[in-house]
Design a protein around this motif. Sequence first.
Motif, PDB file in Angstrom:
ATOM      1  N   GLN A  32       1.044  -1.225  -0.014  1.00  0.00           N
ATOM      2  CA  GLN A  32       0.024   0.097   0.101  1.00  0.00           C
ATOM      3  C   GLN A  32       0.868   1.257  -0.047  1.00  0.00           C
ATOM      4  O   GLN A  32       2.064   1.328   0.163  1.00  0.00           O
ATOM      5  N   ALA A  33       0.459   2.447  -0.442  1.00  0.00           N
ATOM      6  CA  ALA A  33       0.968   3.590  -0.184  1.00  0.00           C
ATOM      7  C   ALA A  33       1.237   4.103   0.958  1.00  0.00           C
ATOM      8  O   ALA A  33       0.279   4.423   1.964  1.00  0.00           O
ATOM      9  N   HIS A  34       2.568   3.992   1.334  1.00  0.00           N
ATOM     10  CA  HIS A  34       3.001   4.489   2.770  1.00  0.00           C
ATOM     11  C   HIS A  34       3.021   6.217   2.661  1.00  0.00           C
ATOM     12  O   HIS A  34       3.768   6.741   1.866  1.00  0.00           O
ATOM     13  N   PHE A  35       2.582   6.811   3.733  1.00  0.00           N
ATOM     14  CA  PHE A  35       2.761   8.448   3.647  1.00  0.00           C
ATOM     15  C   PHE A  35       3.128   8.687   5.282  1.00  0.00           C
ATOM     16  O   PHE A  35       2.340   8.133   6.044  1.00  0.00           O
ATOM     17  N   GLN A  36       4.395   9.335   5.250  1.00  0.00           N
ATOM     18  CA  GLN A  36       4.562  10.092   6.513  1.00  0.00           C
ATOM     19  C   GLN A  36       3.681  11.235   6.626  1.00  0.00           C
ATOM     20  O   GLN A  36       3.804  12.281   5.980  1.00  0.00           O
ATOM     21  N   GLU A  37       3.041  11.370   7.652  1.00  0.00           N
ATOM     22  CA  GLU A  37       2.075  12.479   7.874  1.00  0.00           C
ATOM     23  C   GLU A  37       2.725  13.239   8.909  1.00  0.00           C
ATOM     24  O   GLU A  37       3.528  13.035   9.699  1.00  0.00           O
ATOM     25  N   LEU A  38       2.846  14.703   8.514  1.00  0.00           N
ATOM     26  CA  LEU A  38       3.192  15.855   9.410  1.00  0.00           C
ATOM     27  C   LEU A  38       2.281  17.078   9.225  1.00  0.00           C
ATOM     28  O   LEU A  38       2.125  17.628   8.283  1.00  0.00           O
ATOM     29  N   ILE A  39       1.034  16.768  10.059  1.00  0.00           N
ATOM     30  CA  ILE A  39      -0.068  17.776   9.852  1.00  0.00           C
ATOM     31  C   ILE A  39      -0.269  18.633  11.115  1.00  0.00           C
ATOM     32  O   ILE A  39      -0.408  18.347  12.219  1.00  0.00           O
ATOM     33  N   PRO A  40      -0.069  20.033  10.807  1.00  0.00           N
ATOM     34  CA  PRO A  40      -0.301  21.049  11.856  1.00  0.00           C
ATOM     35  C   PRO A  40      -1.844  21.313  11.843  1.00  0.00           C
ATOM     36  O   PRO A  40      -2.675  20.999  11.163  1.00  0.00           O
ATOM     37  N   SER A  41      -2.256  21.902  12.884  1.00  0.00           N
ATOM     38  CA  SER A  41      -3.388  22.381  13.301  1.00  0.00           C
ATOM     39  C   SER A  41      -4.096  23.120  12.455  1.00  0.00           C
ATOM     40  O   SER A  41      -5.402  23.490  12.340  1.00  0.00           O
ATOM     41  N   THR A  42      -3.409  23.974  11.799  1.00  0.00           N
ATOM     42  CA  THR A  42      -3.832  24.931  10.726  1.00  0.00           C
ATOM     43  C   THR A  42      -2.544  25.104   9.819  1.00  0.00           C
ATOM     44  O   THR A  42      -1.355  25.269  10.082  1.00  0.00           O
ATOM     45  N   ASP A  43      -2.708  25.672   8.606  1.00  0.00           N
ATOM     46  CA  ASP A  43      -1.869  26.092   7.740  1.00  0.00           C
ATOM     47  C   ASP A  43      -1.824  27.560   7.615  1.00  0.00           C
ATOM     48  O   ASP A  43      -0.770  28.076   6.991  1.00  0.00           O
ATOM     49  N   ILE A  44      -2.709  28.428   8.327  1.00  0.00           N
ATOM     50  CA  ILE A  44      -2.667  29.823   8.207  1.00  0.00           C
ATOM     51  C   ILE A  44      -2.795  30.428   9.742  1.00  0.00           C
ATOM     52  O   ILE A  44      -4.050  30.110  10.200  1.00  0.00           O
ATOM     53  N   LEU A  45      -2.048  30.950  10.393  1.00  0.00           N
ATOM     54  CA  LEU A  45      -2.078  31.472  11.633  1.00  0.00           C
ATOM     55  C   LEU A  45      -2.548  33.236  11.323  1.00  0.00           C
ATOM     56  O   LEU A  45      -1.979  33.916  10.503  1.00  0.00           O
ATOM     57  N   THR A  46      -3.572  33.662  12.199  1.00  0.00           N
ATOM     58  CA  THR A  46      -4.137  34.897  11.896  1.00  0.00           C
ATOM     59  C   THR A  46      -4.350  35.518  13.646  1.00  0.00           C
ATOM     60  O   THR A  46      -3.994  34.577  14.396  1.00  0.00           O
ATOM     61  N   GLY A  47      -4.370  36.360  13.605  1.00  0.00           N
ATOM     62  CA  GLY A  47      -4.784  37.136  15.073  1.00  0.00           C
ATOM     63  C   GLY A  47      -5.934  36.394  15.898  1.00  0.00           C
ATOM     64  O   GLY A  47      -5.862  36.395  17.025  1.00  0.00           O
ATOM     65  N   GLU A  48      -7.047  35.971  15.026  1.00  0.00           N
ATOM     66  CA  GLU A  48      -7.900  35.356  15.591  1.00  0.00           C
ATOM     67  C   GLU A  48      -7.871  33.706  15.946  1.00  0.00           C
ATOM     68  O   GLU A  48      -8.268  33.410  17.001  1.00  0.00           O
ATOM     69  N   THR A  49      -6.673  32.967  15.227  1.00  0.00           N
ATOM     70  CA  THR A  49      -6.557  31.891  15.537  1.00  0.00           C
ATOM     71  C   THR A  49      -5.362  31.685  16.494  1.00  0.00           C
ATOM     72  O   THR A  49      -5.173  30.500  16.914  1.00  0.00           O
ATOM     73  N   GLY A  50      -4.706  32.626  17.292  1.00  0.00           N
ATOM     74  CA  GLY A  50      -3.555  32.427  18.174  1.00  0.00           C
ATOM     75  C   GLY A  50      -2.289  32.355  17.567  1.00  0.00           C
ATOM     76  O   GLY A  50      -2.104  32.577  16.249  1.00  0.00           O
ATOM     77  N   SER A  51      -1.403  31.919  18.447  1.00  0.00           N
ATOM     78  CA  SER A  51      -0.026  31.705  17.758  1.00  0.00           C
ATOM     79  C   SER A  51       0.595  30.325  18.167  1.00  0.00           C
ATOM     80  O   SER A  51       1.608  30.334  18.003  1.00  0.00           O
ATOM     81  N   ARG A  52      -0.134  29.443  18.447  1.00  0.00           N
ATOM     82  CA  ARG A  52       0.316  28.140  18.979  1.00  0.00           C
ATOM     83  C   ARG A  52      -0.006  27.165  17.811  1.00  0.00           C
ATOM     84  O   ARG A  52      -1.270  27.086  17.238  1.00  0.00           O
ATOM     85  N   ILE A  53       0.874  26.267  17.213  1.00  0.00           N
ATOM     86  CA  ILE A  53       0.322  25.362  16.333  1.00  0.00           C
ATOM     87  C   ILE A  53       0.922  23.905  16.734  1.00  0.00           C
ATOM     88  O   ILE A  53       1.636  23.511  17.495  1.00  0.00           O
ATOM     89  N   ALA A  54      -0.138  23.111  16.801  1.00  0.00           N
ATOM     90  CA  ALA A  54      -0.104  21.758  17.275  1.00  0.00           C
ATOM     91  C   ALA A  54       0.137  20.913  15.871  1.00  0.00           C
ATOM     92  O   ALA A  54      -0.181  21.120  14.927  1.00  0.00           O
ATOM     93  N   LEU A  55       1.014  19.819  16.115  1.00  0.00           N
ATOM     94  CA  LEU A  55       1.506  19.179  14.970  1.00  0.00           C
ATOM     95  C   LEU A  55       1.633  17.787  15.142  1.00  0.00           C
ATOM     96  O   LEU A  55       2.089  17.119  16.505  1.00  0.00           O
ATOM     97  N   ALA A  56       1.111  16.979  14.665  1.00  0.00           N
ATOM     98  CA  ALA A  56       0.539  15.409  14.499  1.00  0.00           C
ATOM     99  C   ALA A  56       1.694  14.720  13.507  1.00  0.00           C
ATOM    100  O   ALA A  56       1.603  14.978  12.196  1.00  0.00           O
ATOM    101  N   LEU A  57       2.524  13.714  14.016  1.00  0.00           N
ATOM    102  CA  LEU A  57       3.214  12.832  13.261  1.00  0.00           C
ATOM    103  C   LEU A  57       2.678  11.459  13.341  1.00  0.00           C
ATOM    104  O   LEU A  57       2.941  10.848  14.302  1.00  0.00           O
ATOM    105  N   LYS A  58       2.341  11.084  12.013  1.00  0.00           N
ATOM    106  CA  LYS A  58       2.082   9.566  12.212  1.00  0.00           C
ATOM    107  C   LYS A  58       2.298   8.882  10.654  1.00  0.00           C
ATOM    108  O   LYS A  58       2.422   9.533   9.746  1.00  0.00           O
ATOM    109  N   PHE A  59       2.688   7.652  10.653  1.00  0.00           N
ATOM    110  CA  PHE A  59       3.088   7.054   9.594  1.00  0.00           C
ATOM    111  C   PHE A  59       2.016   6.020   8.944  1.00  0.00           C
ATOM    112  O   PHE A  59       1.832   4.947  10.133  1.00  0.00           O
TER     113      PHE A  59
END
Length: 260
Positions: free
Chosen positions: A25-52
Amino acid sequence: MGQGISTRPHQALLGILLMTALGAQAHFQELIPSTDILTGETGSRIALALKFTHPMERGPVMPMGMPKRFAVVGPDGEEDLIDQLESEAIDGKEAFHAEYQVRQPGDYIFYVEPAPYWEPAEGVMIVHYTKVVVDAFGAEQGWDRELGLPVEILPLTRPYGLWSGNLFRGIVKQNGEPVAFAEVEVEWRNDGSITPPSDPYITQVVKADANGVFSYAMPHSGWWGFAALLEGDAPMESPAGEPVPVEAGALMWVHVRDMR
């Protein structure tokens, strides 16, 4: 110059192994942030999830070892984030997560070099050099910066602020050189709303041109992974101590939204 799988004997062998492996099967390493664009309304912290895993099929999850490198390249240069990683179990397999505090406007390129993964069904060690870009506070600068990874996708389309249907373009590179006619696998990170009608719909496949440039129009909102699978420069040892080829993957994740 780096070469595509079909242009060197060893890479051709790797391609045959990948295509003929039973149940591969197609293996993909995931590196997924909680958002791709930070604005003043979304705050300044990014959560990142890593999964294979296999994103379109929503699994199974493969165990990750502690990555060799995990870092971010931003306005102030590169910052090592390996100490920020925390292990977690997903479906009984090891994965990781982290948080990052953004302190100033700019584009932040997060990347990971995972520990090599042994895939006995394919007879290869897998290392997917994976990156994702987050824009902070409207700076929109730095998204096209080349990191100098052994294999890398260099975006030609700004990789955020995209609508579904937009065309994503990139250059596949190995050791800093474009890879002519590289094959790129594309998968959508399935949220459970889509059931592929047959296997060819799981992994889309496009080929780069003679300059290593590929393109793909993303038809649905969500996260899309682009993976150029090349042969590593040198073999690695399998768990049995035998030299085996290396699948060196250049991966990039891009998020799109539906226009409404």
